[in-house]
Each structure stands twice: as structure tokens, then as C-alpha cells.
Design a protein around this motif. Structure first.
Motif, mmCIF file in Angstrom:
data_model
loop_
_atom_site.group_PDB
_atom_site.id
_atom_site.type_symbol
_atom_site.label_atom_id
_atom_site.label_comp_id
_atom_site.label_asym_id
_atom_site.label_seq_id
_atom_site.Cartn_x
_atom_site.Cartn_y
_atom_site.Cartn_z
ATOM 1 N N SER A 36 -9.766 -22.245 -48.760
ATOM 2 C CA SER A 36 -8.327 -22.012 -48.622
ATOM 3 C C SER A 36 -8.048 -20.540 -48.901
ATOM 4 C CB SER A 36 -7.526 -22.878 -49.602
ATOM 5 O OG SER A 36 -7.728 -24.247 -49.369
ATOM 6 N N PHE A 37 -7.122 -19.957 -48.159
ATOM 7 C CA PHE A 37 -6.697 -18.586 -48.433
ATOM 8 C C PHE A 37 -5.306 -18.377 -47.854
ATOM 9 C CE2 PHE A 37 -9.220 -18.409 -44.505
ATOM 10 C CZ PHE A 37 -8.346 -17.774 -43.625
ATOM 11 N N SER A 38 -4.677 -17.281 -48.255
ATOM 12 C CA SER A 38 -3.325 -16.956 -47.801
ATOM 13 C C SER A 38 -3.272 -15.504 -47.344
ATOM 14 C CB SER A 38 -2.303 -17.172 -48.925
ATOM 15 O OG SER A 38 -2.257 -18.524 -49.321
ATOM 16 N N ILE A 39 -2.355 -15.228 -46.445
ATOM 17 C CA ILE A 39 -2.108 -13.877 -45.947
ATOM 18 C C ILE A 39 -0.629 -13.578 -46.134
ATOM 19 C CG2 ILE A 39 -2.120 -12.378 -43.906
ATOM 20 C CD1 ILE A 39 -4.484 -14.071 -42.887
ATOM 21 N N ASP A 40 -0.327 -12.415 -46.692
ATOM 22 C CA ASP A 40 1.062 -12.024 -46.940
ATOM 23 C C ASP A 40 1.763 -11.643 -45.642
ATOM 24 O OD1 ASP A 40 0.971 -12.377 -49.713
ATOM 25 O OD2 ASP A 40 0.150 -10.374 -50.027
ATOM 26 N N LEU A 41 2.992 -12.138 -45.502
ATOM 27 C CA LEU A 41 3.842 -11.845 -44.358
ATOM 28 C C LEU A 41 5.192 -11.351 -44.850
ATOM 29 C CD1 LEU A 41 3.257 -15.222 -42.467
ATOM 30 C CD2 LEU A 41 2.134 -13.062 -41.908
ATOM 31 N N ARG A 42 5.950 -10.708 -43.971
ATOM 32 C CA ARG A 42 7.337 -10.396 -44.291
ATOM 33 C C ARG A 42 8.152 -10.329 -43.010
ATOM 34 N NH1 ARG A 42 7.214 -4.121 -46.579
ATOM 35 N NH2 ARG A 42 6.678 -3.063 -44.610
ATOM 36 N N LEU A 43 9.410 -10.729 -43.130
ATOM 37 C CA LEU A 43 10.317 -10.835 -41.992
ATOM 38 C C LEU A 43 11.625 -10.143 -42.326
ATOM 39 C CD1 LEU A 43 10.991 -12.197 -39.192
ATOM 40 C CD2 LEU A 43 11.898 -14.122 -40.527
ATOM 41 N N ALA A 44 12.137 -9.360 -41.383
ATOM 42 C CA ALA A 44 13.431 -8.711 -41.536
ATOM 43 C C ALA A 44 14.310 -9.048 -40.328
ATOM 44 C CB ALA A 44 13.275 -7.203 -41.656
ATOM 45 N N VAL A 45 15.613 -9.170 -40.590
ATOM 46 C CA VAL A 45 16.612 -9.382 -39.535
ATOM 47 C C VAL A 45 17.552 -8.194 -39.575
ATOM 48 C CG1 VAL A 45 18.416 -10.906 -38.670
ATOM 49 C CG2 VAL A 45 16.435 -11.883 -39.866
ATOM 50 N N ASP A 46 17.703 -7.478 -38.458
ATOM 51 C CA ASP A 46 18.520 -6.269 -38.513
ATOM 52 C C ASP A 46 20.006 -6.600 -38.649
ATOM 53 O OD1 ASP A 46 19.934 -6.273 -35.930
ATOM 54 O OD2 ASP A 46 18.032 -5.772 -34.995
ATOM 55 N N LYS A 47 20.778 -5.608 -39.103
ATOM 56 C CA LYS A 47 22.175 -5.840 -39.477
ATOM 57 C C LYS A 47 23.072 -6.200 -38.304
ATOM 58 C CE LYS A 47 23.412 -0.920 -39.359
ATOM 59 N NZ LYS A 47 23.910 0.230 -40.170
ATOM 60 N N SER A 48 22.623 -5.947 -37.078
ATOM 61 C CA SER A 48 23.447 -6.271 -35.912
ATOM 62 C C SER A 48 23.239 -7.697 -35.418
ATOM 63 C CB SER A 48 23.150 -5.292 -34.768
ATOM 64 O OG SER A 48 21.798 -5.430 -34.335
ATOM 65 N N ALA A 49 22.345 -8.436 -36.049
ATOM 66 C CA ALA A 49 22.061 -9.799 -35.598
ATOM 67 C C ALA A 49 23.266 -10.707 -35.811
ATOM 68 C CB ALA A 49 20.863 -10.362 -36.346
ATOM 69 N N PRO A 50 23.600 -11.529 -34.826
ATOM 70 C CA PRO A 50 24.681 -12.501 -35.017
ATOM 71 C C PRO A 50 24.222 -13.634 -35.927
ATOM 72 C CG PRO A 50 23.618 -12.866 -32.908
ATOM 73 C CD PRO A 50 22.992 -11.619 -33.486
ATOM 74 N N ALA A 51 25.179 -14.287 -36.550
ATOM 75 C CA ALA A 51 24.843 -15.458 -37.359
ATOM 76 C C ALA A 51 24.283 -16.543 -36.448
ATOM 77 C CB ALA A 51 26.075 -15.968 -38.089
ATOM 78 N N GLY A 52 23.351 -17.322 -36.962
ATOM 79 C CA GLY A 52 22.762 -18.374 -36.144
ATOM 80 C C GLY A 52 21.577 -19.016 -36.824
ATOM 81 N N LEU A 53 20.755 -19.654 -36.025
ATOM 82 C CA LEU A 53 19.597 -20.404 -36.499
ATOM 83 C C LEU A 53 18.327 -19.659 -36.140
ATOM 84 C CD1 LEU A 53 18.432 -23.113 -37.654
ATOM 85 C CD2 LEU A 53 18.423 -23.952 -35.302
ATOM 86 N N GLY A 54 17.404 -19.570 -37.091
ATOM 87 C CA GLY A 54 16.098 -18.990 -36.821
ATOM 88 C C GLY A 54 15.000 -19.977 -37.146
ATOM 89 N N TYR A 55 13.794 -19.692 -36.666
ATOM 90 C CA TYR A 55 12.666 -20.546 -37.003
ATOM 91 C C TYR A 55 11.390 -19.727 -36.984
ATOM 92 C CZ TYR A 55 11.419 -20.641 -32.075
ATOM 93 O OH TYR A 55 11.066 -20.268 -30.793
ATOM 94 N N ALA A 56 10.375 -20.233 -37.652
ATOM 95 C CA ALA A 56 9.059 -19.620 -37.662
ATOM 96 C C ALA A 56 8.003 -20.714 -37.543
ATOM 97 C CB ALA A 56 8.839 -18.828 -38.955
ATOM 98 N N ILE A 57 6.900 -20.372 -36.899
ATOM 99 C CA ILE A 57 5.785 -21.309 -36.768
ATOM 100 C C ILE A 57 4.485 -20.583 -37.071
ATOM 101 C CG2 ILE A 57 6.900 -22.787 -35.056
ATOM 102 C CD1 ILE A 57 5.201 -21.367 -32.927
ATOM 103 N N SER A 58 3.463 -21.342 -37.408
ATOM 104 C CA SER A 58 2.113 -20.795 -37.572
ATOM 105 C C SER A 58 1.156 -21.650 -36.761
ATOM 106 C CB SER A 58 1.698 -20.796 -39.048
ATOM 107 O OG SER A 58 1.582 -22.126 -39.537
#
Length: 243
Positions: free
Chosen positions: A116-138
Motif C-alpha cells: 500500500s502507498f499514497s501519493i500527494d495531490l492538490r486541487l485548486a479552483v480559480d476565483k472566476s469559477a461559478p458555483a456548482g458541482l465537482g467530482y474527482a476519480i482515480s
């Protein structure tokens, strides 16, 4: 016995694909709410092999997108996704461009039995993004001895709300894995980035002859998953049940 890859490119056609229940990928620590313009938010890609087999090469991918639930429009233009290279400690981009055949591709490594192991990730949403729904998959994928593409067994995706810039998110908690299977695309060679997770020793003499099987079409995976869960949410809303 190790899972080995065949010579040359491997393609996975249509809906015919194999999954390996012993090889799992998951995401942890992704906030359930992200305020537009609030900078990077860290989380992890987790890889777990519960079986007795070792894999010479597994290619991994992570994809994120925003969904407009009114017209099913998928948008990645406001999102920035990165992973931390375990060897150098530097942050590197994961493409979210739907027109990029390598969209979602992170890299490959060998996976030992019961590792088992893990990899560090990071996600940013820029300030102009409209409100809404997001998702992520691996996703993880390797080629078996017959040259067939085999995918990691977990089909979960992770939903998060994108809040308008300046909104107070409160205590958002972590995004929870959603059930069901995400669609899997046809795969072409697209990425060939070797990664060595922390505490993970390189397997000598293992990779040079292996095909560059990658997660090209990662965008297609994500777009399909997006359509699936948007439809699910709409159906639940129509029936008066919570998603």
C-alpha cells in the motif's frame, strides 16, 4: 507470479474490460466543499494491493471536473490538479484538458504483493469559477500476460461542491466515495512517467521493455462518470430522495 505487460501498445475496446478486485485505488482528504479562489487543497491518491501477485507496471490517473447539472456541461477550465513527485518533492501538473489524450495521467510504478502507498495531490479552483458541482476519480490499469487491459477494482467517484468566491465554507469535511461503476474508455499509449512513491524501492530491470500503457482517454472516463452521477442526482431530485 507477477502481472506482466505484453510487447507494444495495448488497446481496450468498448465495454469489454477486466477488473482486478485485489488492486484498489481511492482518494482521501478531498474537501466536500471548495471555495473558488481559495488556493490549493491537498488530498491523496491511495493504492492498495490486497493480493499475492506483484505487478511489474501499473499506470495511474486522477481526473477532476466541474459539472453543470442543468445541461450536463462538463468544464475543467477553472480547475488545476497537481501531484507531488515523490523523488523530487516538486509539484507537477496533471492535465485536465479534455482534448489532451493524456488527460488525467499521473504516472506508473510497480506494485508489490500486499503493498500500500499514497501519493500527494492538490486541487485548486480559480476565483472566476461559478458555483456548482465537482467530482474527482482515480484509476489504475495494467496489461495482463495476454495483453488485455485490466483496471483497478474500485469504481467510486468523489463529489464536492464548488462555492462562489468569498463564501464561508464552514467545516466541509471530506468528500465521500460514491457507489456504482464509472465507465472505462478505450486506452492508447499516452504517458510514460515513472514514479517512485515514498518508501517504495525501485524494481531493477523491470520497465524499459514494457509498453507505455497509460490513461489516455482519462477525460472520457471522467466525462462518462459525470453524466452517470448527474443523471442519478436528477432522478433522485425528481423522486424526492437525497443523492
Amino acid at each position: 507470479m507477477s502481472a506482466s505487460a505484453s510487447e507494444g501498445p495495448v488497446e481496450c475496446g468498448g465495454d469489454e474490460f477486466k477488473t482486478d478486485k485485489n488492486l484498489r485505488t481511492s482518494l482521501s482528504g478531498l474537501p466536500s466543499k471548495i471555495v473558488a479562489g481559495s488556493g490549493f487543497h491537498g488530498f491523496k491518491l491511495n493504492v492498495k494491493n490486497t493480493g499475492d501477485r506483484a505487478y511489474q507496471r501499473v499506470d495511474f490517473g486522477v481526473f477532476a471536473a466541474q459539472v453543470d447539472e442543468e445541461d450536463y456541461f462538463i468544464d475543467t477550465s477553472h480547475l488545476t490538479l497537481q501531484y507531488k513527485d515523490p523523488a523530487s518533492g516538486t509539484w507537477k501538473a496533471i492535465s485536465l484538458d479534455e482534448t489532451d489524450e493524456g488527460a488525467g495521467y499521473l504516472g506508473y510504478t510497480d506494485v508489490k504483493a500486499h503493498e500500500s502507498f499514497s501519493i500527494d495531490l492538490r486541487l485548486a479552483v480559480d476565483k472566476s469559477a461559478p458555483a456548482g458541482l465537482g467530482y474527482a476519480i482515480s484509476i489504475g490499469m495494467y496489461a495482463d500476460d495476454e495483453g488485455n487491459c485490466v483496471f483497478s477494482g474500485d469504481g467510486s467517484y468523489y463529489e464536492f461542491d464548488i462555492l462562489k468566491a468569498g463564501t464561508a465554507p464552514g467545516d466541509p469535511g471530506n468528500a465521500k466515495p460514491q457507489g456504482g461503476k464509472k465507465p472505462l474508455p478505450q486506452h492508447q499509449p499516452a504517458g510514460n512517467t515513472k514514479i517512485e512513491p515514498q518508501g517504495h524501492l525501485a524494481q531493477t530491470g523491470s520497465s524499459s521493455a514494457l509498453p507505455a500503457i497509460a490513461l489516455a482517454g482519462g477525460a472520457a472516463v471522467a466525462l462518462g462518470a459525470g453524466a452517470v452521477f448527474v443523471v442519478r442526482r436528477r432522478r433522485n431530485a425528481d423522486s424526492g430522495t437525497a443523492a
